[in-house]
Design an enzyme around this catalytic site. Structure first.
Site, PDB file in Angstrom:
ATOM      1  N   GLU A  50      -4.485   1.137  12.272  1.00  0.00           N
ATOM      2  CA  GLU A  50      -4.412  -0.318  12.068  1.00  0.00           C
ATOM      3  C   GLU A  50      -5.441  -1.040  12.933  1.00  0.00           C
ATOM      4  O   GLU A  50      -6.144  -0.427  13.750  1.00  0.00           O
ATOM      5  CB  GLU A  50      -2.983  -0.796  12.363  1.00  0.00           C
ATOM      6  CG  GLU A  50      -1.983  -0.166  11.393  1.00  0.00           C
ATOM      7  CD  GLU A  50      -0.577  -0.691  11.539  1.00  0.00           C
ATOM      8  OE1 GLU A  50      -0.251  -1.317  12.562  1.00  0.00           O
ATOM      9  OE2 GLU A  50       0.206  -0.464  10.593  1.00  0.00           O
ATOM     10  N   CYS A  59      -5.166   3.476   5.570  1.00  0.00           N
ATOM     11  CA  CYS A  59      -3.950   4.259   5.330  1.00  0.00           C
ATOM     12  C   CYS A  59      -4.213   5.730   5.666  1.00  0.00           C
ATOM     13  O   CYS A  59      -5.356   6.206   5.648  1.00  0.00           O
ATOM     14  CB  CYS A  59      -3.532   4.177   3.871  1.00  0.00           C
ATOM     15  SG  CYS A  59      -2.938   2.568   3.354  1.00  0.00           S
ATOM     16  N   GLU A  61      -3.681   8.332   3.896  1.00  0.00           N
ATOM     17  CA  GLU A  61      -4.262   9.091   2.789  1.00  0.00           C
ATOM     18  C   GLU A  61      -5.779   8.977   2.765  1.00  0.00           C
ATOM     19  O   GLU A  61      -6.491   9.940   2.482  1.00  0.00           O
ATOM     20  CB  GLU A  61      -3.698   8.583   1.456  1.00  0.00           C
ATOM     21  CG  GLU A  61      -2.209   8.805   1.282  1.00  0.00           C
ATOM     22  CD  GLU A  61      -1.352   7.676   1.846  1.00  0.00           C
ATOM     23  OE1 GLU A  61      -1.783   6.982   2.797  1.00  0.00           O
ATOM     24  OE2 GLU A  61      -0.241   7.488   1.339  1.00  0.00           O
ATOM     25  N   CYS A  90      -0.010   3.631  -1.519  1.00  0.00           N
ATOM     26  CA  CYS A  90      -0.270   2.273  -2.013  1.00  0.00           C
ATOM     27  C   CYS A  90      -1.272   2.344  -3.167  1.00  0.00           C
ATOM     28  O   CYS A  90      -1.905   3.386  -3.410  1.00  0.00           O
ATOM     29  CB  CYS A  90      -0.808   1.395  -0.887  1.00  0.00           C
ATOM     30  SG  CYS A  90      -2.538   1.702  -0.471  1.00  0.00           S
ATOM     31  N   CYS A  93      -4.809   3.550  -2.291  1.00  0.00           N
ATOM     32  CA  CYS A  93      -4.892   4.997  -2.028  1.00  0.00           C
ATOM     33  C   CYS A  93      -4.747   5.804  -3.314  1.00  0.00           C
ATOM     34  O   CYS A  93      -5.367   6.862  -3.459  1.00  0.00           O
ATOM     35  CB  CYS A  93      -3.849   5.413  -0.998  1.00  0.00           C
ATOM     36  SG  CYS A  93      -4.292   4.863   0.669  1.00  0.00           S
TER      37      CYS A  93
HETATM   38  N1  THU Z   1       0.414   3.030   4.971  1.00  0.00           N
HETATM   39  C1  THU Z   1      -0.153   4.269   4.847  1.00  0.00           C
HETATM   40  O1  THU Z   1      -0.797   4.764   5.775  1.00  0.00           O
HETATM   41  N2  THU Z   1       0.036   4.946   3.701  1.00  0.00           N
HETATM   42  C2  THU Z   1       0.817   4.522   2.663  1.00  0.00           C
HETATM   43  O2  THU Z   1       0.948   5.205   1.665  1.00  0.00           O
HETATM   44  C3  THU Z   1       1.522   3.246   2.771  1.00  0.00           C
HETATM   45  C4  THU Z   1       1.145   2.390   3.912  1.00  0.00           C
HETATM   46  C5  THU Z   1       0.275   2.319   6.239  1.00  0.00           C
HETATM   47  C6  THU Z   1      -0.605   1.093   6.223  1.00  0.00           C
HETATM   48  C7  THU Z   1      -0.021   0.297   7.382  1.00  0.00           C
HETATM   49  O3  THU Z   1      -0.628   0.747   8.592  1.00  0.00           O
HETATM   50  C8  THU Z   1       1.441   0.678   7.421  1.00  0.00           C
HETATM   51  O4  THU Z   1       1.548   1.873   6.667  1.00  0.00           O
HETATM   52  C9  THU Z   1       2.366  -0.373   6.853  1.00  0.00           C
HETATM   53  O5  THU Z   1       1.990  -0.743   5.588  1.00  0.00           O
END
Ligand code: THU
Length: 142
Positions: A50, A59, A61, A90, A93
């Protein structure tokens, strides 16, 4: 799924939990970890990263997929993803993974339970996916 595949899936889930513990997510506190496996059995790990400028966030992925690309791996077979609430990838991704691995099998787990759902083909998660082929326009006559 046979017993060996099931045991292997549980092992990748455990590996993904280790990766999730290294996530950088001070804003959401929602740690995601994943393991991307290619046709040669090579694995690439990813966690979410983040940023104070929220939209910069990566993310898990996409961090795994980017590492795979950088290491010369493009033939991806499966991905094992864990998160606190077993979320599925998401939309961004899904598109990212589909580009290189339209037959990718997705496995989802959480941070505690020794179980998972899947395999689910990425195609089912992204109906009518946009593909490279669709972006190639016929030459225009001037
Ligand atoms: N996030 C992922 O890393 N992968 C996903 O498939 C869904 C969301 C992360 C993004 C963000 O840092 C946190 O999860 C909350 O959305």
């Amino acid at each position: 799924m046979n017993t060996i595949d099931h045991a292997q899936a549980l092992a990748y889930m455990d590996q993904a939990r280790q990766v999730a513990s290294r996530a950088y997510c001070p804003y959401s506190n929602f740690s995601v970890g994943c393991v991307l496996v290619d046709a040669q059995g090579r694995t690439f790990e990813g966690c979410n990263v983040e940023n104070a400028s929220y939209s910069v966030t990566l993310c898990a992925e996409r961090t795994a997929g980017s590492q795979a690309i950088a290491q010369g791996s493009r033939d991806w077979k499966s991905i094992y993803i864990v998160s606190p609430t077993r979320v599925s990838p998401c939309g961004t991704c899904r598109q990212f993974l589909f580009e290189l691995a339209p037959d990718l099998q997705v496995y989802l787990g959480d941070l505690q339970a020794d179980s998972y759902i899947g395999p689910t083909p990425i195609r089912e998660l992204l109906p009518m996916a946009m593909e490279l082929q669709q972006t190639i326009l016929p030459h225009r006559k001037s």
